[in-house]
Structure formats: structure tokens, C-alpha cells
Design a protein around this motif. Structure first.
Motif, PDB file in Angstrom:
ATOM      1  N   ARG A 420       7.545  -0.176   3.512  1.00  0.00           N
ATOM      2  CA  ARG A 420       6.455  -1.105   3.239  1.00  0.00           C
ATOM      3  C   ARG A 420       6.902  -2.531   3.522  1.00  0.00           C
ATOM      4  NH1 ARG A 420       4.693   3.759   3.328  1.00  0.00           N
ATOM      5  NH2 ARG A 420       2.629   4.008   2.406  1.00  0.00           N
ATOM      6  N   GLN A 447       3.810   0.776   6.741  1.00  0.00           N
ATOM      7  CA  GLN A 447       2.606   0.102   6.241  1.00  0.00           C
ATOM      8  C   GLN A 447       2.871  -1.391   6.137  1.00  0.00           C
ATOM      9  OE1 GLN A 447       0.531   1.965   2.899  1.00  0.00           O
ATOM     10  NE2 GLN A 447       0.238  -0.033   1.965  1.00  0.00           N
ATOM     11  N   PRO A 521      -2.317   3.820   0.596  1.00  0.00           N
ATOM     12  CA  PRO A 521      -3.027   2.957   1.546  1.00  0.00           C
ATOM     13  C   PRO A 521      -4.141   2.210   0.825  1.00  0.00           C
ATOM     14  CG  PRO A 521      -3.715   5.233   1.810  1.00  0.00           C
ATOM     15  CD  PRO A 521      -2.585   5.248   0.822  1.00  0.00           C
TER      16      PRO A 521
END
Length: 554
Positions: A420, A447, A521
């Protein structure tokens, strides 16, 4: 018979002044003052979030993801009716031991979500509400390498660090003594100036001014005495300090104590408003040790700490403008405790001047540090054995982070080296980010999340200086690019600058937990609603007048 003369009357107020000098400081010490904000009103758990996010019905611009694995650029959006497969709202009350997890997926793709983080607790697993538990929540889930002694009144955390600052000539053991000595000298100087002014006014027979000056001198004298009496607060400190000058890349490990009375979203420090003149480990977040290590020892100790974690994960924090080394380390510890994060916290500190007037120097230094940050990021990937490396960069620190990622992507195209990546209030040119920086980030990370706010006065000032919008702004200049989850957090930071919401807001900490720990998400994060800006989609953090319930891994 003699009558009182004017000089005799002039000395009468000074006697009251002497009494005031004796009793007023004692009164101030007894009463004190507090800067703590009033408590927030709480509402019933089912009022916090319902199907329409407690916004009085779904907004005309609200959108809902049709499938868990849909792409932002090509997803079909149903408006205004939500699709049948939608994430159920989590229960904000801790479930009984035999109850099933509150958050369930009706979508057939739910197994794919579970496979992303098989060892993690469901995102809806909650602890007790803040302020309604018998033990401080941050003591239940400390980061790796941390410890807590109930008798000491604080927990001790390990924060690993890398920095290319120059080492200071003052050791950490002497640093606070130096600060106390400066405070003592200033207070003494003010005391003697006020005392001399009071005597001068007595000679001029200005009784009232003399009395007021004597009262102020007495208060300053009490402050001077407190500095002497309180000394160093018996806090043992060891290790090195760092300046705002450029140096070579160094590694090390710090120890930071976090008090049992710690409040989420705060880095407690001594305050003159509360008559606090020295650090107290039972009240403040204190850096007690900063030990430099050679690279081999650093990676060995970091690897040993990673071995203690379940998911072998790291959280790297990169600070922004106007931050000194000690403040950066304390903030890293606070974020790790407040999420809570069960991996290893790491701080990367570049040579910020730590002053408001040092903006132009910080701009040069954040560009200069890029190669060192790139090297450190690759060392984390190749030498630590970590399976999940999460990066959180704030403000100007995003310039170094995005530039370093751009260089890494040139030699490692298509490799998901990072898990992340979070960009909080990025002070980065918005057009430059869209064109050149977003692609490498999404290529290297699983992400990427960008947080923007229209209340960020620091970025508004930066736009005026540079002439172009910043990536951390929302509104008409909101940055929305494929592969980056853009979240508008306007309204959650009510401070003067609105720039530090990433660590100060409890709502934001809950959101960061969903990103970093739960690996959810945006479409699954229960605090967000989807919005459209033309043909593009972004997310809005829901504002709620409710006590924030942060997660627990128990």
C-alpha cells in the motif's frame, strides 16, 4: 498633626503587590489550564452508517461499484439504485464470542478478498469505543518490538529509522538539558528586567505600574524556580541527535514512550498553557533513545523484529516540510499505535529545516534526498524479508517518494514491490503527477491512495507560491487518474491549517486502518461513498458526528 503624603500612599499598593507575588503563582499552579477539546457526542451504532451512509438518502452523484474486481476506468455504475451485491454495513458493537463476523460479502468474489490477507481479522472486528474501555486501546495492540510495564505508566516502542541529516554535536542525553538551560536563561533575564522596571516605577512613584510589574516578575521568578526544581524529569536519554543540514545516509533504531493516558490522534507534548516545562513519560510522547547502527546490524535487527509479526509487514512514514528528526520519529510512533499497526514502524527523515521560514531550503533538500530514499526503499525490498511494505508520505515528503518510485520503476517495471502507498496531502504539482508520477506508482504498488482536501491552507499557500494546483487539493483541481484511489477528506480537519489530518483525525485513522491493515479497496471501505466528477470517479469520506470506534485485533 502629620498627614500622609503622596510618597507614603505610593508604597501602599506595593505591599499588596508583594502579597500578590506570593499567592498568585500558587493559585495558577493549583488551577492550571487545559487545552483538551470537549468530548464528542455519541449516537447509536446503527445511526453511524446505513445503506445510504447516513446522508439522508443516496446523493444524486453517489455511485456504487458493480463488482469487486471492476476497474475504475471501465466499471459500470448504477445510479441511483444500488446493485444487489453490496457490502453489508459492519456492526460497531463488539460481537459475542460465538457470533459470526459482522461484515459479510454477498458477492461471489468474496473469497478473492479473503485471499489477499488470509491471516487478518475481518475489517469489522471492533474493540471498545474510545473512552469507554478500562484499558487504553493502544495498549491492547502494540506494534512489533513494543513492550508495556503497567507500573511505569507508559509503553515503549521501537521505531527504526533512516536519515540523511547531519549528526548534531549535542547528544540526546544532553539535548533536553540544553533546552532547559535556554529556558532558564530567558526566564531569568525577563525576571530581572521586570524587577528593575518595578523598582524604577517605585522611584517614580507610579504605584500601580510598579505593583503590576512586581506581579509579573514574581510569576517569572516562579517559572525560573520550576525549571531548576524540575530539572530533567529523571528521563534517561541516550544516543544521537540530527540537524537540518545534509549528511550521509545513516540507519538506526529509536525508543519512544507513549503514555497510558495517550489520546488517539495526538502527539502529547509539554505545554506552557498547562504549566508543563519538561517532558513527563506518563503524560507525553517522549523520544528516549536514538542509536545509530551500521547497515548490517540495522537489517539484522529489523529482520528479527519482522520475524515477530504475523504478516511480516512494514510501515514506512516519510514526513513533510517543517519537521525535525525527533518530531518525525514521535509522529511515526503515534501513527503505528493509533491505527493500530501490528508490523514494524520505520521513519525516513530527510533534512527539513524544521522552521516555517525554511520552505525554500526544504524544497531543495527534498529533491536532494531522492537518491538516498530510493536506495533505502530497495534495501527494504531486498534485505529485510518483509512480505508487505506499506509507505505513507505526507505533504512535501511525497515529492521525494514519488521521484524515488519513478527511478525504481525504470529498473523494475511491472514488479509489485510495495503493498500500500498512501499520499497524504501531497505538496506535488498536480499536472506533473498526472503526467509522469502516477504511472510508476501504480506499476510498483498493489494499491495507491491519494487524500485531498479543500480545507488545506498549507497547500493553498503552496499553490500561490508555485502558480499551479497541488495534488493534495480537492474541488475543481481534484486529481483523479486510473489506478489511484482519490479520497476527498474535506471537512474532517478543523485546525487552523487543515494539513495534518492524516495523523490528527480519528476518522482518518480509521480510514488508514482499512487501507493498510485490512487491505480493503475503496469500494469496500464503509466510511466512503463514491462520487462522480464528469466521467471520473472519486471517493468522499463520510462526515459523522459520532464517537469513532477504532479496531482491535483481539
Amino acid at each position: 498633626m502629620l498627614t500622609p503624603t503622596k510618597p507614603a500612599r505610593a508604597f501602599l499598593p506595593s505591599r499588596f503587590g508583594i502579597l500578590a507575588v506570593l499567592f498568585l503563582p500558587a493559585l495558577l499552579l493549583t488551577v492550571g489550564c487545559s487545552s483538551e477539546p470537549p468530548g464528542e457526542a455519541s449516537v447509536a451504532p446503527d445511526e453511524v452508517r446505513q445503506g445510504d451512509h447516513a446522508m439522508g438518502g443516496r446523493d444524486a452523484n453517489a455511485v456504487v461499484m458493480a463488482a469487486p474486481d471492476a476497474n475504475l476506468a471501465s466499471a459500470e455504475w448504477v445510479d441511483p439504485e444500488p446493485p444487489a451485491a453490496e457490502v453489508a454495513a459492519p456492526d460497531f458493537v463488539e460481537a459475542a464470542p460465538t457470533a459470526a463476523p459482522a461484515m459479510t460479502m454477498e458477492s461471489p468474489n468474496s473469497m478473492a478478498v479473503e485471499q489477499l490477507a488470509p491471516s487478518r481479522a475481518p475489517a469489522s472486528t471492533m474493540g471498545d469505543a474510545f473512552g469507554e474501555v478500562r484499558l487504553p486501546p493502544h495498549l491492547e495492540d502494540l506494534p512489533a518490538g513494543a513492550s508495556h510495564d503497567p507500573e511505569s505508566g507508559f509503553a515503549t516502542l521501537q521505531v527504526f529509522y533512516a536519515t540523511d541529516r547531519a549528526q548534531g554535536s549535542t547528544s540526546l542525553a544532553d539535548y533536553r538539558m540544553t533546552g532547559d538551560r535556554n529556558l532558564f536563561l530567558v526566564a531569568s533575564m525577563v525576571f530581572f528586567v521586570l524587577l528593575g522596571f518595578s523598582l524604577f516605577q517605585l522611584i517614580r512613584r507610579n504605584g500601580r505600574i510598579a505593583t503590576l510589574s512586581m506581579i509579573l516578575a514574581g510569576m517569572t521568578g516562579c517559572l525560573t524556580g520550576l525549571v531548576v526544581l524540575m530539572g530533567r524529569a529523571n528521563i534517561e536519554k541516550h544516543g544521537v541527535t540530527y540537524t537540518g543540514q545534509r549528511g550521509t545516509l545513516q540507519h538506526g533504531v529509536c525508543e519512544v514512550t507513549v503514555p497510558d493516558t495517550h489520546r488517539r490522534g495526538e502527539v502529547e507534548r509539554p505545554s506552557l498553557l498547562r504549566l508543563e516545562f519538561a517532558e513527563d513519560q506518563e503524560k507525553h510522547v517522549v523520544l528516549t533513545q536514538a542509536i545509530e547502527l551500521i547497515p548490517e546490524d540495522f537489517h539484522r535487527r529489523l529482520g528479527e523484529c519482522i520475524d515477530q509479526t504475523t504478516d511480516r509487514e512494514l510501515l514506512l512514514f516519510i514526513h513533510g516540510y517543517n519537521v525535525d528528526f525527533q518530531s518525525a520519529v514521535r509522529r511515526t510512533a503515534q501513527i503505528a499505535v493509533d491505527l493500530p499497526f501490528d508490523g514494524v514502524p520505520i521513519c525516513y527523515s530527510w533534512p527539513s529545516q524544521g522552521t516555517l521560514l525554511g520552505y525554500s531550503v526544504d524544497e531543495n533538500n527534498v529533491q536532494w534526498t531522492t537518491s538516498h530514499l530510493r536506495q533505502f526503499l530497495m534495501d527494504l525490498v531486498q534485505k529485510t524479508g518483509a512480505r508487505s511494505i506499506n509507505v505513507v508520505a505526507h505533504s512535501m515528503g511525497n515529492r521525494a517518494m514519488t521521484a524515488a518510485m519513478q527511478q525504481i520503476q525504470l529498473s523494475h517495471p511491472g514488479e509489485k514491490l510495495f503493498d500500500r502507498v498512501v499520499m497524504a496531502a501531497p505538496d506535488v504539482d498536480a499536472d506533473y503527477f498526472r503526467r509522469d508520477l502516477a504511472g510508476p506508482l501504480t506499476d510498483l504498488a498493489n494499491q495507491v491512495t491519494l487524500y485531498a482536501s479543500s480545507d488545506d491552507q498549507a497547500l493553498i499557500a503552496s499553490k500561490q507560491v508555485h502558480g499551479y494546483p497541488r495534488a493534495g487539493e480537492s474541488g475543481d483541481h481534484l486529481v483523479i487518474v486510473p489506478g489511484v484511489e482519490t479520497v476527498d477528506v474535506s471537512g474532517i480537519d478543523l485546525s487552523l491549517l487543515g494539513h495534518s489530518y492524516y495523523g490528527d483525525s480519528e476518522f482518518m485513522l480509521r480510514e488508514l486502518y482499512d487501507v493498510v491493515q485490512s487491505r480493503l479497496p475503496a469500494w469496500q471501505r464503509e466510511s466512503l461513498v463514491g462520487r462522480r466528477l464528469g466521467e471520473k470517479v472519486y471517493w468522499k469520506l463520510v462526515e459523522r458526528n459520532a464517537a469513532v470506534v477504532l479496531p482491535s485485533r483481539r
